[in-house]
Write a protein that holds these residues in place. Structure first.
Motif, short mmCIF file in Angstrom:
data_model
loop_
_atom_site.label_atom_id
_atom_site.label_comp_id
_atom_site.label_asym_id
_atom_site.label_seq_id
_atom_site.Cartn_x
_atom_site.Cartn_y
_atom_site.Cartn_z
N LYS A 108 2.63 9.99 -9.94
CA LYS A 108 2.03 9.91 -11.27
C LYS A 108 1.02 11.02 -11.49
N VAL A 109 0.17 11.24 -10.51
CA VAL A 109 -0.88 12.26 -10.64
C VAL A 109 -0.28 13.66 -10.63
N ALA A 110 0.75 13.87 -9.81
CA ALA A 110 1.40 15.18 -9.78
C ALA A 110 1.99 15.51 -11.15
N ALA B 192 0.82 -1.22 0.00
CA ALA B 192 0.00 0.00 0.00
C ALA B 192 0.85 1.26 0.00
N ALA B 193 1.93 1.26 0.78
CA ALA B 193 2.78 2.45 0.86
C ALA B 193 3.42 2.76 -0.49
N ARG B 194 3.89 1.72 -1.16
CA ARG B 194 4.52 1.93 -2.47
C ARG B 194 3.50 2.43 -3.49
N MET B 195 2.29 1.90 -3.41
CA MET B 195 1.26 2.34 -4.34
C MET B 195 0.88 3.80 -4.10
N ARG B 196 0.74 4.19 -2.84
CA ARG B 196 0.39 5.58 -2.52
C ARG B 196 1.44 6.53 -3.07
N LEU C 106 -6.48 11.25 -2.67
CA LEU C 106 -7.23 11.46 -3.91
C LEU C 106 -6.50 10.85 -5.10
N SER C 107 -5.18 10.82 -5.03
CA SER C 107 -4.39 10.27 -6.13
C SER C 107 -4.66 8.79 -6.37
N LEU C 108 -5.04 8.07 -5.33
CA LEU C 108 -5.34 6.65 -5.49
C LEU C 108 -6.47 6.45 -6.49
N VAL C 109 -7.41 7.39 -6.50
CA VAL C 109 -8.53 7.33 -7.46
C VAL C 109 -8.14 7.99 -8.77
#
Length: 227
Positions: free
Chosen positions: A149-151, A139-143, A172-175
């Protein structure tokens, strides 16, 4: 907006419908809510108290409609029976059939049927699948990866944002990372997303909700992910 409402037995014969309507009206006026959703449990799905109280008809009389076509057909039949006989009461087994799906109350400003197949849990499932397939459940790596990526896609730097704003951006970036064409959005659309993330970190969420409602493209994409 998904809303749950539980009325204690003492008050069920009182002005409960009026009170419920005023609460919806308050959300409508203060937050600009255009659609309300009721979870199946509230109307009796795996909830015998809801069946015994006839909760489905409480919401139906308030203007809610079932989102599933087969349930709507059954509702039409039941309403005809009720209109034909004041003594008729929907039997428990039929109420259980009526309670298998969500109910929606939509206002004129909300396009009909947009939310029919939407479930918040679908967004969570999509995030979990992404985490399992690309990050081996880390989860930490994905966050961290999603935020980066979103930035890049939005062309923003969150380095000088507050800790709360950065955390809101990560969440919010997860979505947002599930939106395939985010990098091709217009500059104004991207800036609006950044404002939404920062507003989420504020003490009150009213501004965050209004900004979300105003971002029509983001709304469409979130509905798509959750449907």
């Amino acid at each position: 907006m998904e809303i749950g409402f539980n009325i204690y037995y003492t008050f069920r014969e009182g002005e409960s419908a009026w009170l419920y309507a005023q609460i919806l009206r308050l959300y409508r006026q203060m937050l600009g809510v255009t659609a309300f959703s009721v979870d199946p449990y509230q109307i009796g799905f795996e909830n015998e108290e809801g069946i015994e109280s006839g909760a489905f008809w409480f919401y139906r009389k308030m203007g809610f409609r079932p989102v599933r076509d087969e349930v709507m057909k059954l509702v039409t039949k039941e309403e005809r029976k009720t209109a034909a006989s004041k003594q008729y009461r929907t039997p428990p087994e039929t109420l259980r059939e009526l309670a298998v799906g969500h109910m929606l109350l939509e206002f004129p400003s909300s396009p009909r049927s947009d939310w029919d197949r939407f479930h918040v849990r679908n967004i969570g499932i999509a995030v979990q699948r992404r985490m399992a397939s690309r990050f081996r459940g880390d989860a930490a790596r994905m966050r961290s990866a999603a935020a980066a990526k979103v930035a890049r896609a939005l062309g923003v730097s969150v380095a000088e944002w507050t800790e709360q704003e950065q955390r809101a951006f990560e969440n919010l970036s997860l979505v947002l990372s599930l939106i395939p064409d985010l990098s091709r959005w217009t500059k104004d659309e991207k800036l609006a997303v950044a404002r939404i993330a920062r507003a989420k970190a504020s003490a009150e969420e009213a501004r965050y909700l209004r900004l979300m409602q105003q971002h029509h493209r983001l709304r469409r994409e979130i509905i798509k992910v959750g449907s």
